[in-house]
Design a protein around this motif. Structure first.
Motif, PDB file in Angstrom:
ATOM      1  N   ILE A   6       0.851  -1.047   0.011  1.00 35.69           N
ATOM      2  CA  ILE A   6      -0.018  -0.176  -0.077  1.00 35.69           C
ATOM      3  C   ILE A   6       1.021   1.238  -0.084  1.00 35.69           C
ATOM      4  N   ILE A   7       0.446   2.102  -0.990  1.00 37.71           N
ATOM      5  CA  ILE A   7       1.259   3.377  -0.994  1.00 37.71           C
ATOM      6  C   ILE A   7       0.679   4.336  -0.036  1.00 37.71           C
ATOM      7  N   PHE A   8       1.319   4.645   1.015  1.00 33.51           N
ATOM      8  CA  PHE A   8       0.721   5.458   2.290  1.00 33.51           C
ATOM      9  C   PHE A   8       2.108   6.499   2.661  1.00 33.51           C
ATOM     10  N   HIS A  21       8.710   6.919  -5.445  1.00 33.71           N
ATOM     11  CA  HIS A  21       9.846   7.366  -6.286  1.00 33.71           C
ATOM     12  C   HIS A  21      10.750   6.182  -5.931  1.00 33.71           C
ATOM     13  N   ALA A  22      11.041   5.985  -4.907  1.00 32.21           N
ATOM     14  CA  ALA A  22      12.324   4.798  -4.479  1.00 32.21           C
ATOM     15  C   ALA A  22      11.857   3.513  -4.627  1.00 32.21           C
ATOM     16  N   GLU A  23      10.622   3.236  -5.065  1.00 28.74           N
ATOM     17  CA  GLU A  23      10.109   1.829  -5.058  1.00 28.74           C
ATOM     18  C   GLU A  23      10.709   1.041  -6.359  1.00 28.74           C
ATOM     19  N   LYS A  24      10.964   0.005  -6.511  1.00 29.22           N
ATOM     20  CA  LYS A  24      11.260  -0.874  -7.786  1.00 29.22           C
ATOM     21  C   LYS A  24      10.283  -1.782  -7.845  1.00 29.22           C
ATOM     22  N   VAL A  25       9.438  -1.537  -9.001  1.00 27.53           N
ATOM     23  CA  VAL A  25       8.158  -2.470  -9.046  1.00 27.53           C
ATOM     24  C   VAL A  25       8.763  -3.947  -9.421  1.00 27.53           C
ATOM     25  N   GLN A  26       8.077  -4.750  -8.581  1.00 26.33           N
ATOM     26  CA  GLN A  26       8.600  -6.382  -8.939  1.00 26.33           C
ATOM     27  C   GLN A  26       7.369  -6.962  -9.325  1.00 26.33           C
ATOM     28  N   GLU A  27       7.467  -8.164 -10.316  1.00 22.57           N
ATOM     29  CA  GLU A  27       6.695  -9.095 -10.738  1.00 22.57           C
ATOM     30  C   GLU A  27       6.132  -9.824  -9.340  1.00 22.57           C
ATOM     31  N   GLY A  28       4.879  -9.995  -9.120  1.00 25.41           N
ATOM     32  CA  GLY A  28       4.153 -10.922  -8.084  1.00 25.41           C
ATOM     33  C   GLY A  28       3.857  -9.757  -7.181  1.00 25.41           C
ATOM     34  N   THR A  29       3.739  -8.730  -7.511  1.00 26.42           N
ATOM     35  CA  THR A  29       3.145  -7.604  -6.324  1.00 26.42           C
ATOM     36  C   THR A  29       1.853  -7.076  -7.043  1.00 26.42           C
ATOM     37  N   SER A  73      -3.047   2.066  -4.538  1.00 26.24           N
ATOM     38  CA  SER A  73      -2.605   3.325  -4.737  1.00 26.24           C
ATOM     39  C   SER A  73      -3.789   4.455  -4.130  1.00 26.24           C
ATOM     40  N   LEU A  74      -3.716   5.356  -3.120  1.00 27.63           N
ATOM     41  CA  LEU A  74      -4.507   6.070  -2.380  1.00 27.63           C
ATOM     42  C   LEU A  74      -4.582   7.401  -3.190  1.00 27.63           C
ATOM     43  N   MET A  75      -3.688   7.940  -3.921  1.00 28.12           N
ATOM     44  CA  MET A  75      -3.637   9.189  -4.356  1.00 28.12           C
ATOM     45  C   MET A  75      -3.324   9.088  -5.775  1.00 28.12           C
ATOM     46  N   GLU A  76      -4.025  10.238  -6.583  1.00 23.27           N
ATOM     47  CA  GLU A  76      -4.243  10.046  -7.921  1.00 23.27           C
ATOM     48  C   GLU A  76      -2.844  10.286  -8.416  1.00 23.27           C
ATOM     49  N   ASP A  77      -1.861  11.087  -8.139  1.00 22.70           N
ATOM     50  CA  ASP A  77      -0.535  11.321  -8.519  1.00 22.70           C
ATOM     51  C   ASP A  77       0.171  10.082  -8.345  1.00 22.70           C
ATOM     52  N   ASP A  78      -0.064   9.609  -7.274  1.00 22.10           N
ATOM     53  CA  ASP A  78       1.086   8.046  -7.107  1.00 22.10           C
ATOM     54  C   ASP A  78       0.510   7.246  -8.152  1.00 22.10           C
ATOM     55  N   VAL A 134      -0.390   7.611 -11.083  1.00 25.65           N
ATOM     56  CA  VAL A 134       0.149   7.756 -12.523  1.00 25.65           C
ATOM     57  C   VAL A 134       1.849   7.518 -12.285  1.00 25.65           C
ATOM     58  N   VAL A 135       2.260   7.659 -11.476  1.00 27.79           N
ATOM     59  CA  VAL A 135       3.658   7.311 -11.294  1.00 27.79           C
ATOM     60  C   VAL A 135       3.874   5.854 -11.200  1.00 27.79           C
ATOM     61  N   LEU A 136       2.847   5.134 -10.447  1.00 28.27           N
ATOM     62  CA  LEU A 136       3.226   3.818 -10.363  1.00 28.27           C
ATOM     63  C   LEU A 136       2.909   3.081 -11.663  1.00 28.27           C
ATOM     64  N   VAL A 137       1.842   3.432 -12.541  1.00 26.59           N
ATOM     65  CA  VAL A 137       1.634   2.922 -13.659  1.00 26.59           C
ATOM     66  C   VAL A 137       2.806   3.141 -14.588  1.00 26.59           C
ATOM     67  N   GLU A 138       3.382   4.406 -14.727  1.00 24.57           N
ATOM     68  CA  GLU A 138       4.549   4.604 -15.432  1.00 24.57           C
ATOM     69  C   GLU A 138       5.762   3.847 -15.012  1.00 24.57           C
ATOM     70  N   LYS A 139       5.954   3.313 -13.591  1.00 27.03           N
ATOM     71  CA  LYS A 139       7.012   2.380 -13.377  1.00 27.03           C
ATOM     72  C   LYS A 139       6.626   1.152 -14.009  1.00 27.03           C
ATOM     73  N   ILE A 140       5.399   0.711 -13.903  1.00 26.87           N
ATOM     74  CA  ILE A 140       5.054  -0.620 -14.398  1.00 26.87           C
ATOM     75  C   ILE A 140       5.257  -0.621 -15.889  1.00 26.87           C
TER      76      ILE A 140
END
Length: 341
Positions: free
Chosen positions: A215-217, A249-257, A261-266, A268-274
């Protein structure tokens, strides 16, 4: 009385300026400062004195004419023609922020309340100092109701005493029950801890293909910690590895996770990372977004959401006002499964 002193336009208000002008004149009639037959300033004079666009003043006068409060005679100008309606509903509406789902609340609230009600709409951007200033400045302005969303990023401890100073039959809390409020008042709210637990339980089948739920908090957020507690309780009860991500921003997105996301801005960042990692959304990585909006039905073939019914939140708040009710109405989250999970 100098009529210019009766008319106030607050730059902090989200209420259109023409409505603020119209409401000020109506209030002057209600309080007996303006009487039937009294002349109003010309559009040019009022525009000059209040530093407003002429179109704004003209629109205010037109609004009052449609209400039957103001009339005009060619060559003579505008004047008071009618008495103010008795028992007029005047609402001080205070939201913590403006967003797509808060707009749904406002639109539903205004529509359900009807055109005869006057709504002064303010945003305090989760800033307690601004919340206090707005509430202290407006508490004695003759409002029949105060409808307030109490969310703060920090320093909101003093909000309890401010809210307790409002006559409870005039107070309606939206979205969240503030602790320490005494007396009998109305509320339309979310039970964050219980609702996120229930929504995640409903998503158990698609979540089962992921090893970890995160959870992004952020540390600095206005979201209630009840959300975090409900998330942790769910992961414990259903044996999911879990993590709270405070810095996306410091999160490394990994398979199996799977991510929440609570915030709209987050989001966007999360989908871009994926996408940058070349991972398939809904297969290698899952996403659940907090608060549904029309756009989330469309982007990336649909984002799974857990959200309360914001339209109902607005209509129920209006109903409490119209019926003079002090009910407490809990609105549960609804899970909407889409391709992102």
């Amino acid at each position: 009385m100098n009529i210019y002193r009766l008319i106030s336009v607050n730059e902090l208000s989200v209420t259109p300026k023409y409505l603020q002008v119209a409401d000020s004149i109506l209030k002057g009639v209600e309080q007996g400062h303006l009487l039937r037959g009294d002349a109003l300033p010309s559009i040019n004079d009022l525009s000059f004195e209040l530093d407003l666009a002429k179109d704004t003043v003209e629109k205010a006068y037109k609004h009052l004419k449609q209400s039957g409060i103001v009339g005009s005679v060619h060559g003579k100008g505008y004047f008071i023609t009618g008495d103010a309606p008795t028992g007029k509903t005047r609402v001080f509406l205070l939201f913590n922020k403006l967003s797509a789902h808060k707009k749904i609340v406002y639109d539903a609230f205004a529509a359900a309340l009807g055109g005869d009600a006057l709504i002064d709409f303010y945003i305090y951007n989760n800033d307690y100092a601004l919340f206090k200033r707005l509430l202290m400045d407006r508490k004695k302005d003759g409002y029949s109701h105060f409808v307030i969303i109490p969310h703060f990023q920090e320093g909101g401890e003093g909000a309890t005493s401010l809210l307790n100073d409002i006559p409870k039959h005039q107070l309606i809390l939206l979205d969240k029950l503030a602790p320490g409020i005494t007396g009998v008042f109305g509320a339309v709210y979310e039970r964050f801890r219980e609702d996120i637990y229930q929504a995640l339980t409903e998503a158990l089948e698609p979540l089962s293909k992921y090893r970890t739920i995160k959870i992004i908090f952020p540390d600095y957020t206005y979201h209630p910690r009840d959300i975090l507690e409900g998330f942790i309780n769910f992961c414990r009860d259903y044996a999911f590895q879990n993590e709270v991500v405070s810095d996306l921003h410091a999160e490394k997105v990994q398979e199996g996770t799977a991510y929440i996301s609570l915030m709209e801005d987050d989001l966007v960042v999360l989908v871009e990372k994926i996408l940058d990692a070349g991972l398939t959304l809904g297969e290698a990585v899952g996403v659940i977004s907090y608060n549904d909006t029309p756009l989330k039905r469309i982007i990336l073939n649909g984002i799974t959401t857990m959200s309360t019914d914001f339209h109902r939140m607005g209509t129920e708040a209006a109903r409490l006002i119209k019926e003079g009710s002090t009910e407490h109405i809990a609105l549960p989250f609804r899970l909407t499964l889409r391709k992102s999970l």
